[in-house]
Design a protein around this motif. Sequence first.
Motif, PDB file in Angstrom:
ATOM      1  N   ARG A 311       0.831  -1.203   0.000  1.00 25.50           N
ATOM      2  CA  ARG A 311       0.000   0.000   0.000  1.00 25.50           C
ATOM      3  C   ARG A 311       0.873   1.264   0.000  1.00 25.50           C
ATOM      4  O   ARG A 311       0.576   2.246  -0.662  1.00 25.50           O
ATOM      5  N   PHE A 312       1.967   1.188   0.749  1.00 23.13           N
ATOM      6  CA  PHE A 312       2.911   2.330   0.811  1.00 23.13           C
ATOM      7  C   PHE A 312       3.414   2.664  -0.597  1.00 23.13           C
ATOM      8  O   PHE A 312       3.375   3.819  -1.027  1.00 23.13           O
ATOM      9  N   VAL A 313       3.855   1.625  -1.295  1.00 21.42           N
ATOM     10  CA  VAL A 313       4.418   1.840  -2.639  1.00 21.42           C
ATOM     11  C   VAL A 313       3.348   2.403  -3.577  1.00 21.42           C
ATOM     12  O   VAL A 313       3.599   3.351  -4.336  1.00 21.42           O
ATOM     13  N   ALA A 314       2.136   1.849  -3.486  1.00 27.49           N
ATOM     14  CA  ALA A 314       1.062   2.290  -4.390  1.00 27.49           C
ATOM     15  C   ALA A 314       0.644   3.731  -4.079  1.00 27.49           C
ATOM     16  O   ALA A 314       0.487   4.550  -4.993  1.00 27.49           O
ATOM     17  N   GLU A 315       0.492   4.044  -2.801  1.00 31.83           N
ATOM     18  CA  GLU A 315       0.038   5.403  -2.450  1.00 31.83           C
ATOM     19  C   GLU A 315       1.129   6.439  -2.724  1.00 31.83           C
ATOM     20  O   GLU A 315       0.841   7.548  -3.156  1.00 31.83           O
ATOM     21  N   ALA A 316       2.389   6.053  -2.482  1.00 36.77           N
ATOM     22  CA  ALA A 316       3.496   6.974  -2.777  1.00 36.77           C
ATOM     23  C   ALA A 316       3.515   7.259  -4.273  1.00 36.77           C
ATOM     24  O   ALA A 316       3.647   8.410  -4.705  1.00 36.77           O
ATOM     25  N   SER A 317       3.335   6.207  -5.047  1.00 33.80           N
ATOM     26  CA  SER A 317       3.363   6.345  -6.488  1.00 33.80           C
ATOM     27  C   SER A 317       2.229   7.261  -6.959  1.00 33.80           C
ATOM     28  O   SER A 317       2.436   8.137  -7.807  1.00 33.80           O
ATOM     29  N   ALA A 318       1.057   7.080  -6.355  1.00 34.13           N
ATOM     30  CA  ALA A 318      -0.087   7.940  -6.721  1.00 34.13           C
ATOM     31  C   ALA A 318       0.198   9.399  -6.345  1.00 34.13           C
ATOM     32  O   ALA A 318      -0.354  10.315  -6.946  1.00 34.13           O
ATOM     33  N   SER A 319       1.077   9.600  -5.366  1.00 34.26           N
ATOM     34  CA  SER A 319       1.448  10.974  -4.983  1.00 34.26           C
ATOM     35  C   SER A 319       2.684  11.453  -5.740  1.00 34.26           C
ATOM     36  O   SER A 319       3.294  12.454  -5.353  1.00 34.26           O
ATOM     37  N   GLY A 320       3.129  10.705  -6.740  1.00 27.79           N
ATOM     38  CA  GLY A 320       4.244  11.181  -7.574  1.00 27.79           C
ATOM     39  C   GLY A 320       5.614  10.752  -7.091  1.00 27.79           C
ATOM     40  O   GLY A 320       6.624  11.263  -7.564  1.00 27.79           O
ATOM     41  N   MET A 321       5.677   9.780  -6.149  1.00 28.35           N
ATOM     42  CA  MET A 321       6.984   9.274  -5.695  1.00 28.35           C
ATOM     43  C   MET A 321       7.120   7.830  -6.172  1.00 28.35           C
ATOM     44  O   MET A 321       6.472   6.936  -5.623  1.00 28.35           O
ATOM     45  N   VAL A 322       7.938   7.629  -7.193  1.00 35.44           N
ATOM     46  CA  VAL A 322       7.954   6.330  -7.859  1.00 35.44           C
ATOM     47  C   VAL A 322       9.258   5.573  -7.618  1.00 35.44           C
ATOM     48  O   VAL A 322      10.284   6.162  -7.267  1.00 35.44           O
ATOM     49  N   GLY A 323       9.190   4.247  -7.798  1.00 33.87           N
ATOM     50  CA  GLY A 323      10.406   3.426  -7.731  1.00 33.87           C
ATOM     51  C   GLY A 323      10.779   3.021  -6.320  1.00 33.87           C
ATOM     52  O   GLY A 323      11.945   2.720  -6.053  1.00 33.87           O
ATOM     53  N   LEU A 324       9.821   2.975  -5.396  1.00 34.80           N
ATOM     54  CA  LEU A 324      10.148   2.764  -3.982  1.00 34.80           C
ATOM     55  C   LEU A 324      10.109   1.307  -3.527  1.00 34.80           C
ATOM     56  O   LEU A 324      10.447   1.019  -2.378  1.00 34.80           O
ATOM     57  N   GLY A 325       9.688   0.400  -4.387  1.00 39.57           N
ATOM     58  CA  GLY A 325       9.662  -1.021  -3.981  1.00 39.57           C
ATOM     59  C   GLY A 325      11.073  -1.545  -3.787  1.00 39.57           C
ATOM     60  O   GLY A 325      11.978  -1.217  -4.562  1.00 39.57           O
ATOM     61  N   GLY A 326      11.283  -2.348  -2.755  1.00 41.93           N
ATOM     62  CA  GLY A 326      12.601  -2.947  -2.521  1.00 41.93           C
ATOM     63  C   GLY A 326      12.960  -3.922  -3.642  1.00 41.93           C
ATOM     64  O   GLY A 326      12.093  -4.301  -4.442  1.00 41.93           O
TER      65      GLY A 326
END
Length: 361
Positions: A311-326
């Motif tokens: 959920r963190f990765v998906a919500e961050a991505s929706a807020s314009g912060m991409v590439g955060l999955g380990g």
Amino acid sequence: MSNVYNFNAGPAILPQPVLAQAQRELLDYQGRGMSIMEMSHRSKEYEAINNAAEAAFKRLLGLDDAYRVLFLQGGASTQFAMVPLNFLPAGAVADYLVTGAWAEKAYEEAGKLGQARAAASTKDAQYRRVPRADEIELSESPAYVHITSNETIQGIQWHAWPEVRDGPLVADMSSDILSRPLDATRFALIYAGAQKNLGPAGATVVIVRQSWLEQASKSAPTMLRYATHAKNNSLYNTPPVFAVYMLNLVLEWIEDGGGLAAIDERNRHKAATIYAAIDGSGGFYRGHAEPDSRSLMNVTFRLPSEELEKRFVAEASASGMVGLGGHRSVGGIRASIYNAMSQEGCDALAGFMGEFARKNG
Ligand code: PMP
């Protein structure tokens, strides 16, 4: 202008001014009516780029003619083989300090080509830190000692170089090269894939001490000998011209921005912002690395569950912060904050982390 914050591990964020210059020059390089990609690598234009990039590298690292800077291909993974092919003769032993997934790969590859020894490993500590001095057991007279300065997957970094007596020190600096001041003269050889701090994928930088190069094996295949490339000024065969062109622009950008001391200061501040968000979360975020070994380039952490991580990765991505999955091999979250990532991007991520923890903690 890009409207996302790019936290990818590599290929990774590049400086916007560099991309903009490349765009301006793409169709017509210096009035030649064609792209640099379409020109001979023997042209005076490309030769100037090749020479400028070597000179800029040396200026940034304070190196003189005792070192060569080579622009090769095959990625850092090819260096895992080239180093032993050139510098691990039969009967000799190479020591590897195994600190994470990339050091493991380098060590295993060397073991296929010669006698490689793990002089230390922090695997039992889940690669949460680099080894302590008293955990490193060097061979009597190693052909070289190999380290990985920054483990991109686990997010750990050497902050003081290990003592290696007279063993030539070799480093894979793929994910932290030119991110901080470096006394490169401590190293016999440094290599790095370009696609994190230096430019696009396709170029691999090798910095090698001239006197060590002269001792290299002469029996390795032509393309896998450092001497081949050194003798031919990295123009033995067709080089990755566009990647080296981009790399040269990135080096100019680093110099224009004040060099390695200035970039180091910015990088420390950026990393501190995200580690503070981890440490201030009351245990919601758990950093992977032990504090002394924390990487300033790849910040790795876990959340209370995999479901929350997704959920963190998906919500961050929706807020314009991409590439955060380990990395797929370890999961969790990884924020890669290479030289080109702004403080603003790190502030945005830290703000998002605080909010996400409040909502889900
Ligand atoms: N070493 C390190 C530290 C890396 O991060 C990587 C790539 N992520 C590699 C080696 C392999 O590099 P390449 O993909 O250029 O072969």
